[in-house]
Design a protein around this motif. Structure first.
Motif, PDB file in Angstrom:
ATOM      1  N   SER A   5       3.793  10.711   2.925  1.00  0.00           N
ATOM      2  CA  SER A   5       3.209   9.414   2.593  1.00  0.00           C
ATOM      3  C   SER A   5       4.108   8.303   3.116  1.00  0.00           C
ATOM      4  O   SER A   5       5.288   8.531   3.418  1.00  0.00           O
ATOM      5  N   THR A  16      -2.492   0.445  -4.313  1.00  0.00           N
ATOM      6  CA  THR A  16      -2.379  -0.871  -3.702  1.00  0.00           C
ATOM      7  C   THR A  16      -2.231  -1.908  -4.800  1.00  0.00           C
ATOM      8  O   THR A  16      -2.758  -1.734  -5.901  1.00  0.00           O
ATOM      9  N   ASP A  55      -5.728   8.277   3.094  1.00  0.00           N
ATOM     10  CA  ASP A  55      -6.163   7.748   1.802  1.00  0.00           C
ATOM     11  C   ASP A  55      -5.131   6.778   1.243  1.00  0.00           C
ATOM     12  O   ASP A  55      -3.919   7.003   1.375  1.00  0.00           O
ATOM     13  N   VAL A  56      -5.617   5.717   0.593  1.00  0.00           N
ATOM     14  CA  VAL A  56      -4.722   4.759  -0.065  1.00  0.00           C
ATOM     15  C   VAL A  56      -4.532   5.206  -1.506  1.00  0.00           C
ATOM     16  O   VAL A  56      -5.460   5.129  -2.318  1.00  0.00           O
ATOM     17  N   TYR A 112       0.833  -1.198   0.000  1.00  0.00           N
ATOM     18  CA  TYR A 112       0.000   0.000   0.000  1.00  0.00           C
ATOM     19  C   TYR A 112       0.874   1.256   0.000  1.00  0.00           C
ATOM     20  O   TYR A 112       1.917   1.288   0.657  1.00  0.00           O
ATOM     21  N   ILE A 149       0.221   5.014   1.158  1.00  0.00           N
ATOM     22  CA  ILE A 149      -0.807   5.692   1.953  1.00  0.00           C
ATOM     23  C   ILE A 149      -0.422   7.149   2.177  1.00  0.00           C
ATOM     24  O   ILE A 149       0.719   7.445   2.565  1.00  0.00           O
ATOM     25  N   ASN A 203     -10.869   5.991   3.135  1.00  0.00           N
ATOM     26  CA  ASN A 203      -9.858   6.439   4.077  1.00  0.00           C
ATOM     27  C   ASN A 203      -9.682   5.378   5.167  1.00  0.00           C
ATOM     28  O   ASN A 203     -10.663   4.868   5.709  1.00  0.00           O
ATOM     29  N   LEU A 204      -8.424   5.042   5.483  1.00  0.00           N
ATOM     30  CA  LEU A 204      -8.174   3.989   6.472  1.00  0.00           C
ATOM     31  C   LEU A 204      -8.684   4.374   7.851  1.00  0.00           C
ATOM     32  O   LEU A 204      -8.994   3.505   8.666  1.00  0.00           O
ATOM     33  N   TYR A 262      -6.492   2.522  13.879  1.00  0.00           N
ATOM     34  CA  TYR A 262      -5.550   3.105  12.911  1.00  0.00           C
ATOM     35  C   TYR A 262      -4.484   3.965  13.575  1.00  0.00           C
ATOM     36  O   TYR A 262      -3.307   3.896  13.230  1.00  0.00           O
TER      37      TYR A 262
END
Length: 638
Positions: A316, A236, A232-233, A225, A227, A258-259, A266
């Protein structure tokens, strides 16, 4: 090849001279001269490109779709210079490496070409001398003046072509036609052509690199991933997308959520810490979602700009995760925890062997635990391998443990795993075999307290590692093997009854070799074939007398003893044929005097003879009286 400006009147004279007499003026460029001669040979009749035969609309659509990346890139590029192309009435074409016109990027008002020429082929045999087919042949940028073009309709134009090379091969050809050569200098058109060529080569190489990178990432057994700081991812791989979909992190428009919204813990994960610049390497991490809780081995790497300082903000992170269950399975395969034998490797034509194989096939199709019972050496391990390979768990690991090989303390650790210190916790074989099969050899030797604990774990499908209070789910099939009768041991309170009930859902009895003598010739041939393949030697064969001798023997050590005897004969007999006299039924134990001084050798000889005094006396070449003296000396009991 970039050429200096030429006198157009002279070029016209060169062309006309060749057209009339076939004579090439020495001042004609060699590439052009050669092309003219071939054009004359082909007797080109077309006056314009629009006269050429074109492929069908469907064929063109398929071809354009095949080269979609290049077509779209050129479209984006020319959108930015559309006014420039229109002002100077430039024609810009994209050709594939076979000189098929993929796309015409000229303005709709262009006086030289129409969109209709898309799908036409500009090879020399179709259009004669032209910059595109010369650039394709020589893999070089080439500028051609109007009177050098074979088709007279374009003698008032200049044309240039440049090959677009990817990995050393010509992938495309960019071609431009310019009529206003006095208004727009040749250098300006060449600069445009070279700019497109260079930019397109960089773009296609990067795209190819990214496609290869994506293919590699999709092929890895890890979820990858990228991120962003807000959760937000951004990217992936295939496995990561499937895992996100499994927890509801991908919406109906196939966009990742969104994770923060799907991973309940998280802010306590290494990903969140990664934005503070903290890396995480192969750490065991728990992910809590509304769907389920995952345990992964996770690596998180903060991504910073090349010139960023230590205190600069991390925008990121890249996270690489793998479920612990998948990692164990991967390690199990890498360590060779896979079946070595199939049910087809079990040979025999006897009724007892056929019945055993039929029961094994039926048991393999189910998923319940299995108990294999038979004398030592009857092939329980090979049968277990075959059952695993024939069942639905064949892709999972096959892990073995011998319950009589280690102390009870170590055996418990091997089965259930243990925490060693504060940081290190090792999984046991019940976890490592999750998704596959655990072969428990000599299960009758399992200590009562461990047997009771194992029965409870198999019933609940959960275990606790020694020294931990964390429950872990297991999904394992037990294939237990026993040299004795487990039911009778349970009746004598020598084996845990609950564990017996669990592992004996399917019971398969393996017959002793003495009850299937008709299988001995086939077994012998199979053993010889396996030894030949394993040691890469010449195939040996046994005489009829040798096979008869083997078939008459009682084989107290069963197939395992037969294998040892044949193996000993193969490596001691130099000829390709093994006679009866060359076979030692005690395997690698010779009837010499060493057994008189070495108790271990005597015990092995005693076992080979099945505890039969008369047979051992004959094998050792001594009297029964002498043999009884050594039995008493070594304290051997039958």
């Amino acid at each position: 090849m970039i050429r200096q400006n030429r006198n157009r009147d002279k070029l016209v004279n060169y062309y006309n001279k060749f057209a009339e007499s076939g004579e090439i003026d020495p001042n004609v460029h060699p590439w052009v001269a050669e092309s003219w001669q071939k054009s004359r040979k082909f007797a080109i009749t077309a006056e314009k490109f629009s006269d050429l035969a074109e492929m069908s609309k469907e064929e063109l659509r398929v071809l354009q779709n095949h080269h979609k990346a290049a077509v779209e890139y050129m479209q984006d590029f020319t959108d930015g210079i559309r006014d420039f192309l229109q002002e100077y009435d430039l024609c810009l074409l994209l050709l594939d490496n076979e000189c098929n016109i993929l796309k015409n990027y000229s303005s709709p008002y262009n006086r030289l070409l129409s969109k209709k020429i898309e799908g036409a082929n500009l090879k020399l045999e179709n259009v004669g001398t032209f910059s595109a087919n010369i650039a394709a042949k020589y893999k070089s940028m080439f500028w051609m003046f109007g009177p050098e073009i074979w088709l007279k309709a374009y003698h008032d134009c200049d044309t240039g072509a440049a090959p677009v090379c990817v990995c050393g091969e010509t992938a495309y050809i960019i071609t431009v036609l310019s009529r206003d050569y006095e208004k727009l200098p040749q250098d300006a058109v060449i600069s445009l052509l070279m700019s497109i060529k260079t930019a397109m080569e960089i773009h296609l190489k990067q795209k190819m690199f990214l496609q290869a990178q994506e293919a590699i990432l999709d092929a890895t057994p890890f979820a990858v991933y990228h991120i962003l700081k807000n959760g937000d991812v951004a990217y992936t791989n295939k496995l990561g997308a499937s895992r996100l979909a499994g927890i509801g992190a991908i919406d109906e428009q196939a966009k990742t959520l969104n994770l923060n919204e799907v991973v309940l813990n998280y802010r306590h994960t290494p990903i969140y810490k990664g934005f503070s610049g903290i890396s995480c390497i192969n750490q065991e991490v728990t992910w809590t979602t509304q769907v389920k809780t995952y345990e992964d081995i996770t690596t998180v790497v903060p991504i910073k700009e090349e010139d960023a300082g230590e205190n600069d903000e991390v925008k990121s992170v890249v996270a690489v995760t793998m479920p612990i269950e998948d990692l164990r399975m991967l390690v199990a395969h890498a360590a060779g925890y896979t079946a070595k034998y199939s049910l087809d490797s079990i040979v025999g034509i006897s009724a007892s062997c056929s019945l055993m194989k039929e029961r094994a096939v039926r048991a393999a199709k189910k998923d319940n635990h299995i108990l294999l019972q038979g004398e030592p050496g009857t092939g329980k391990q090979r049968l277990a391998h075959g059952i695993h390979m024939a069942g639905s768990r064949s892709n999972g690991p096959l892990i073995s443990i011998n319950c009589g090989d280690v102390t009870p303390e170590l055996l418990e650790q091997e089965l259930f795993g243990a925490r060693i210190g504060q940081e290190i916790s090792h999984p046991g074989k019940l976890e490592l075999a999750s998704g596959g099969t655990l072969l428990m050899d000599e299960i009758e030797k399992l200590p009562p307290q461990i047997a009771e604990k194992l029965a409870q774990s198999l019933q609940m499908k959960k275990i606790l590692r020694i020294g931990e209070d964390v429950e872990r789910t297991i999904n394992v099939r037990i294939i237990a093997s026993s040299d004795g009768n487990l039911r009778r041991l349970c009746e004598k309170n020598l084996f845990d009854e609950k564990l017996f009930e669990i592992v004996s859902r399917s019971i398969i009895h393996l017959p002793p070799l003495r009850s299937r003598r008709e299988d001995i010739p086939l077994l012998t041939e199979s053993i010889l074939t396996e030894l030949t393949a394993q040691h890469k030697t010449c195939m040996k064969k046994l005489t009829g007398e040798a096979i008869d001798m083997l078939a008459e023997y009682d084989w107290p050590g069963n197939i395992k003893q037969l294998q040892g005897v044949i193996e000993n004969a193969v490596f001691t007999v130099k000829d390709d044929t093994i006679n009866a006299d060359s076979i030692n039924l005690m395997g690698n134990i010779r009837p010499d005097s060493k057994w008189k001084e070495d108790k271990d050798i005597f015990i092995r000889a005693w076992q080979s003879a099945g505890g039969n005094v008369s047979r051992l006396a004959n094998l050792l070449g001594v009297s029964r009286v002498t043999l009884y003296r050594y039995i008493k000396k070594y304290g051997v009991e039958k």
